[in-house]
Scaffold this motif. Structure first.
Motif, mmCIF file in Angstrom:
data_model
loop_
_atom_site.group_PDB
_atom_site.id
_atom_site.type_symbol
_atom_site.label_atom_id
_atom_site.label_comp_id
_atom_site.label_asym_id
_atom_site.label_seq_id
_atom_site.Cartn_x
_atom_site.Cartn_y
_atom_site.Cartn_z
ATOM 1 N N VAL A 90 -8.333 -22.109 -149.065
ATOM 2 C CA VAL A 90 -8.118 -23.697 -148.407
ATOM 3 C C VAL A 90 -6.492 -23.667 -146.995
ATOM 4 O O VAL A 90 -5.724 -23.601 -147.995
ATOM 5 C CB VAL A 90 -7.971 -24.726 -149.373
ATOM 6 C CG1 VAL A 90 -7.620 -25.550 -149.056
ATOM 7 C CG2 VAL A 90 -9.405 -24.359 -149.785
ATOM 8 N N LEU A 97 -5.969 -28.175 -142.715
ATOM 9 C CA LEU A 97 -6.564 -28.260 -142.932
ATOM 10 C C LEU A 97 -7.909 -29.279 -141.993
ATOM 11 O O LEU A 97 -9.197 -28.455 -142.340
ATOM 12 C CB LEU A 97 -6.441 -29.448 -143.741
ATOM 13 C CG LEU A 97 -7.364 -30.419 -145.381
ATOM 14 C CD1 LEU A 97 -7.844 -29.147 -146.041
ATOM 15 C CD2 LEU A 97 -6.581 -31.004 -146.082
ATOM 16 N N TYR A 100 -10.122 -26.993 -140.815
ATOM 17 C CA TYR A 100 -10.997 -25.877 -141.608
ATOM 18 C C TYR A 100 -12.211 -26.356 -142.000
ATOM 19 O O TYR A 100 -12.914 -25.811 -141.957
ATOM 20 C CB TYR A 100 -9.851 -26.067 -142.856
ATOM 21 C CG TYR A 100 -10.960 -24.996 -143.912
ATOM 22 C CD1 TYR A 100 -10.598 -23.942 -144.618
ATOM 23 C CD2 TYR A 100 -11.450 -25.851 -145.385
ATOM 24 C CE1 TYR A 100 -11.185 -23.482 -145.519
ATOM 25 C CE2 TYR A 100 -11.705 -25.664 -146.589
ATOM 26 C CZ TYR A 100 -12.000 -24.757 -146.393
ATOM 27 O OH TYR A 100 -12.464 -23.733 -147.615
ATOM 28 N N THR A 104 -16.570 -26.021 -141.690
ATOM 29 C CA THR A 104 -17.455 -25.961 -142.544
ATOM 30 C C THR A 104 -18.779 -26.027 -142.541
ATOM 31 O O THR A 104 -19.112 -26.944 -141.421
ATOM 32 C CB THR A 104 -16.592 -26.974 -143.626
ATOM 33 O OG1 THR A 104 -15.294 -26.475 -144.360
ATOM 34 C CG2 THR A 104 -17.542 -26.486 -145.355
ATOM 35 N N GLU A 112 -16.281 -29.101 -150.419
ATOM 36 C CA GLU A 112 -15.176 -29.157 -149.826
ATOM 37 C C GLU A 112 -14.466 -30.085 -149.947
ATOM 38 O O GLU A 112 -12.835 -30.062 -150.269
ATOM 39 C CB GLU A 112 -14.851 -28.943 -147.862
ATOM 40 C CG GLU A 112 -15.403 -27.151 -147.380
ATOM 41 C CD GLU A 112 -14.861 -26.138 -148.678
ATOM 42 O OE1 GLU A 112 -13.468 -25.667 -149.088
ATOM 43 O OE2 GLU A 112 -14.837 -24.618 -148.564
ATOM 44 N N ARG A 115 -13.224 -29.572 -153.486
ATOM 45 C CA ARG A 115 -12.194 -28.314 -153.539
ATOM 46 C C ARG A 115 -11.142 -28.994 -153.563
ATOM 47 O O ARG A 115 -9.838 -28.670 -153.328
ATOM 48 C CB ARG A 115 -12.624 -27.439 -153.300
ATOM 49 C CG ARG A 115 -11.893 -26.053 -152.717
ATOM 50 C CD ARG A 115 -12.340 -24.944 -152.791
ATOM 51 N NE ARG A 115 -12.582 -24.545 -151.836
ATOM 52 C CZ ARG A 115 -12.969 -23.417 -151.114
ATOM 53 N NH1 ARG A 115 -13.101 -22.097 -152.154
ATOM 54 N NH2 ARG A 115 -13.140 -23.363 -150.313
ATOM 55 N N THR A 116 -11.137 -29.523 -151.962
ATOM 56 C CA THR A 116 -9.751 -30.151 -151.290
ATOM 57 C C THR A 116 -9.372 -31.736 -151.777
ATOM 58 O O THR A 116 -8.151 -31.996 -151.053
ATOM 59 C CB THR A 116 -9.478 -29.771 -150.534
ATOM 60 O OG1 THR A 116 -10.941 -30.669 -149.409
ATOM 61 C CG2 THR A 116 -10.860 -28.375 -149.495
#
Length: 242
Positions: A90, A97, A100, A104, A112, A115-116
């Motif tokens: 990450v 981000l 990212y 995904t 995600e 998690r983020t």
């Protein structure tokens, strides 16, 4: 009574979250659709029609070998997805981000988001809105600009609604942990349940937490603890559905 697991497991997330949002990878046109919260990413979109799914289910029930093969396939896919997720790093900056998340896969977006979540803050949304503003008011609206705008608008909506659902779930789980502790330490469980009914503290999040602890007890071969919590779950469910 065995020690209880109050960790946030995927089964609890699934029960607590009302919906999640599908964002396609950036190399395809971005869309959003409401789906069930499936942070494990194991369940693929239904294939065929309703009758086809029923026939598939019946075949699994009748054929032990087919059922075992299907369950093995699910386990292998789950392990593959977990390994892939762990391999992704990450990023720290809002721009990285964004890229990212755009990269995904749809079935991983819920995972995600969880998690983020700490990085999906005001700075992140400010950066996202700034780029959206630049694209919306661009002098030269090329196809690349239009495609990027569609991507980011889809991502913005997905993250906004996804984080709202996740935050609500977290709040409900914290309350559920407190409720379960109150019940398990009560000298009069029935009276405690009635008091909690009056305060509207018995809900599906509490059931999900009980389910998680029942599963953990069975896995740990703690039969007595599992049986007690199963009875407790039945009582909670009765009061919820009254």
């Amino acid at each position: 009574m065995a020690a209880l697991s109050f960790g946030i497991a995927t089964t609890s997330i699934s029960s607590a979250a009302a919906a999640a949002y599908r964002v396609s990878p950036r190399n395809r046109k971005s869309t959003i659709s409401c789906i069930g919260w499936d942070p494990e990413g194991v369940l693929s979109p239904p294939q065929g029609g309703h009758l086809a799914r029923l026939e598939f289910k019946k075949s699994l029930e009748k054929d032990a070998d087919a059922r075992e093969a299907f369950e093995r396939q699910v386990r292998e896919e789950k392990e593959r997805r977990q390994a892939f997720r762990q391999s992704r790093v990450v990023p720290d900056s809002p721009q990285e981000l964004i890229e990212y998340l755009l990269d995904t896969e749809a079935q991983d977006i819920e995972f995600e988001i969880s998690r983020t979540r700490p990085r999906l803050n005001e700075e992140f949304f400010a950066h996202l809105k700034f780029e959206l503003g630049q694209l919306r008011f661009a002098v030269n609206k090329t196809q690349d600009v239009e495609d990027r705008l569609i991507e980011l608008e889809a991502l913005e909506k997905a993250i906004q609604e996804g984080t709202e659902a996740y935050d609500k779930m977290q709040t409900e789980l914290i309350k559920a942990k407190e409720s379960l502790t109150t019940i398990l330490t009560s000298k009069d469980v029935k009276a405690t349940l009635l008091e909690m009914v009056e305060r509207n503290e018995l809900n599906r999040s509490l059931l999900a937490l009980l389910d998680e602890n029942i599963t953990s007890a069975h896995q740990g071969n703690q039969k007595q603890a599992a049986e007690y919590m199963e009875k407790l779950r039945g009582a909670v469910l009765k009061y919820i559905t009254v």
